[in-house]
Design a protein around this motif. Structure first.
Motif, PDB file in Angstrom:
ATOM      1  N   GLY A   1       4.677  94.507  79.479  1.00 32.49           N
ATOM      2  CA  GLY A   1       3.245  94.498  79.182  1.00 32.49           C
ATOM      3  C   GLY A   1       2.949  94.220  77.721  1.00 32.49           C
ATOM      4  O   GLY A   1       1.862  94.525  77.232  1.00 32.49           O
ATOM      5  N   TRP A   2       3.905  93.628  77.020  1.00 28.56           N
ATOM      6  CA  TRP A   2       3.728  93.330  75.609  1.00 28.56           C
ATOM      7  C   TRP A   2       3.173  91.923  75.419  1.00 28.56           C
ATOM      8  O   TRP A   2       3.547  90.991  76.129  1.00 28.56           O
ATOM      9  N   GLU A   3       2.330  91.779  74.439  1.00 28.03           N
ATOM     10  CA  GLU A   3       1.842  90.471  74.029  1.00 28.03           C
ATOM     11  C   GLU A   3       2.838  89.894  73.031  1.00 28.03           C
ATOM     12  O   GLU A   3       3.312  90.598  72.143  1.00 28.03           O
ATOM     13  N   VAL A   4       3.161  88.622  73.170  1.00 28.58           N
ATOM     14  CA  VAL A   4       4.021  87.960  72.185  1.00 28.58           C
ATOM     15  C   VAL A   4       3.118  87.440  71.076  1.00 28.58           C
ATOM     16  O   VAL A   4       2.312  86.545  71.293  1.00 28.58           O
ATOM     17  N   GLY A   5       3.230  88.045  69.907  1.00 28.25           N
ATOM     18  CA  GLY A   5       2.395  87.663  68.773  1.00 28.25           C
ATOM     19  C   GLY A   5       2.912  86.446  68.038  1.00 28.25           C
ATOM     20  O   GLY A   5       2.142  85.671  67.484  1.00 28.25           O
ATOM     21  N   ALA A   6       4.238  86.280  68.035  1.00 30.39           N
ATOM     22  CA  ALA A   6       4.852  85.154  67.331  1.00 30.39           C
ATOM     23  C   ALA A   6       6.297  85.009  67.775  1.00 30.39           C
ATOM     24  O   ALA A   6       6.901  85.958  68.253  1.00 30.39           O
ATOM     25  N   GLU A   7       6.799  83.792  67.623  1.00 30.14           N
ATOM     26  CA  GLU A   7       8.208  83.504  67.907  1.00 30.14           C
ATOM     27  C   GLU A   7       8.825  82.915  66.651  1.00 30.14           C
ATOM     28  O   GLU A   7       8.266  81.995  66.057  1.00 30.14           O
ATOM     29  N   TYR A   8       9.965  83.462  66.271  1.00 28.25           N
ATOM     30  CA  TYR A   8      10.639  83.021  65.055  1.00 28.25           C
ATOM     31  C   TYR A   8      12.059  82.597  65.384  1.00 28.25           C
ATOM     32  O   TYR A   8      12.768  83.296  66.102  1.00 28.25           O
ATOM     33  N   GLN A   9      12.449  81.466  64.812  1.00 26.50           N
ATOM     34  CA  GLN A   9      13.809  80.978  65.011  1.00 26.50           C
ATOM     35  C   GLN A   9      14.464  80.740  63.664  1.00 26.50           C
ATOM     36  O   GLN A   9      13.932  80.025  62.817  1.00 26.50           O
ATOM     37  N   GLU A  10      15.616  81.341  63.495  1.00 27.91           N
ATOM     38  CA  GLU A  10      16.453  81.112  62.318  1.00 27.91           C
ATOM     39  C   GLU A  10      17.493  80.087  62.746  1.00 27.91           C
ATOM     40  O   GLU A  10      18.122  80.253  63.776  1.00 27.91           O
ATOM     41  N   VAL A  11      17.655  79.037  61.973  1.00 30.08           N
ATOM     42  CA  VAL A  11      18.597  77.987  62.340  1.00 30.08           C
ATOM     43  C   VAL A  11      19.756  77.968  61.356  1.00 30.08           C
ATOM     44  O   VAL A  11      19.592  78.245  60.175  1.00 30.08           O
ATOM     45  N   ASP A  12      20.925  77.658  61.886  1.00 31.34           N
ATOM     46  CA  ASP A  12      22.119  77.399  61.090  1.00 31.34           C
ATOM     47  C   ASP A  12      22.846  78.666  60.673  1.00 31.34           C
ATOM     48  O   ASP A  12      23.255  78.804  59.536  1.00 31.34           O
ATOM     49  N   GLY A  13      22.989  79.571  61.596  1.00 36.88           N
ATOM     50  CA  GLY A  13      23.869  80.708  61.355  1.00 36.88           C
ATOM     51  C   GLY A  13      23.252  81.880  60.666  1.00 36.88           C
ATOM     52  O   GLY A  13      22.068  81.924  60.389  1.00 36.88           O
ATOM     53  N   PHE A  14      24.096  82.854  60.368  1.00 38.75           N
ATOM     54  CA  PHE A  14      23.651  84.116  59.790  1.00 38.75           C
ATOM     55  C   PHE A  14      23.491  84.025  58.289  1.00 38.75           C
ATOM     56  O   PHE A  14      24.290  83.418  57.603  1.00 38.75           O
ATOM     57  N   PHE A  15      22.437  84.629  57.814  1.00 35.63           N
ATOM     58  CA  PHE A  15      22.195  84.734  56.386  1.00 35.63           C
ATOM     59  C   PHE A  15      22.089  86.211  56.046  1.00 35.63           C
ATOM     60  O   PHE A  15      21.501  86.975  56.802  1.00 35.63           O
ATOM     61  N   PRO A  16      22.614  86.650  54.923  1.00 36.21           N
ATOM     62  CA  PRO A  16      22.483  88.067  54.549  1.00 36.21           C
ATOM     63  C   PRO A  16      21.020  88.468  54.432  1.00 36.21           C
ATOM     64  O   PRO A  16      20.145  87.634  54.217  1.00 36.21           O
ATOM     65  N   SER A  17      20.775  89.744  54.540  1.00 38.55           N
ATOM     66  CA  SER A  17      19.425  90.284  54.415  1.00 38.55           C
ATOM     67  C   SER A  17      18.777  89.757  53.138  1.00 38.55           C
ATOM     68  O   SER A  17      19.385  89.748  52.086  1.00 38.55           O
TER      69      SER A  17
END
Length: 152
Positions: free
Chosen positions: A70-86
């Motif tokens: 029952g949640w509304e999706v407010g936004a979709e985010y995609q990180e591309v090209d692997g993991f980046f540190p915080s």
């Protein structure tokens, strides 16, 4: 962190594995905030260059989960090209800002591998999202996931 268990011989204290500790931390930080009605979430997926088509399937799976809750999706985010540190992943920083400003109430992602393989980095991200009333929900809990992001 230690968990008490009970057996025929009485209570025993067993140390938690790192995955159990992180899952417990996330559960405690979330509290019941993700159970409230009318939650708006950000979907977050970390993908790799050349595999963008697979990311669509992952987002579809997350959308179905959010809809069932029952949640509304407010936004979709995609990180591309692997993991980046915080602190250096632009899409993840946008997610954290969305939670901090109240644009979304929480974050939905597939597993912890989308946030970080390093336990300390992942713990920092849990704490960052859960400050205030934010929450973090994983489709695959820490205790059953490895640190490699889910691939369809």
């Amino acid at each position: 962190m230690v968990v008490s268990t009970f057996s025929a011989s009485g209570p025993a204290k067993l140390p938690l594995t790192p995955a159990q500790r992180l899952q417990t931390l996330r559960t405690l930080c979330n509290g019941d905030s993700h159970e409230l009605p009318e939650r708006r979430v950000a979907l977050y997926v970390r993908g790799e260059v050349g595999r963008e088509g697979e990311v669509d399937a992952v987002f579809a799976r997350l959308r179905v989960y959010a809809q069932r809750r029952g949640w509304e999706v407010g936004a979709e985010y995609q990180e591309v090209d692997g993991f980046f540190p915080s602190g250096s992943a632009l899409a993840w920083e946008a997610v954290r800002l969305g939670v901090a400003t109240g644009f979304v109430h929480g974050v939905l992602t597939v597993d912890r591998g989308h946030l970080g393989a390093d336990d300390q980095v992942y713990e920092d991200e849990i704490r960052a999202v859960c400050e205030g009333t934010g929450f973090l929900v994983l489709l695959v809990p820490e205790t059953t996931a490895d640190t490699t992001p889910y691939r369809p």
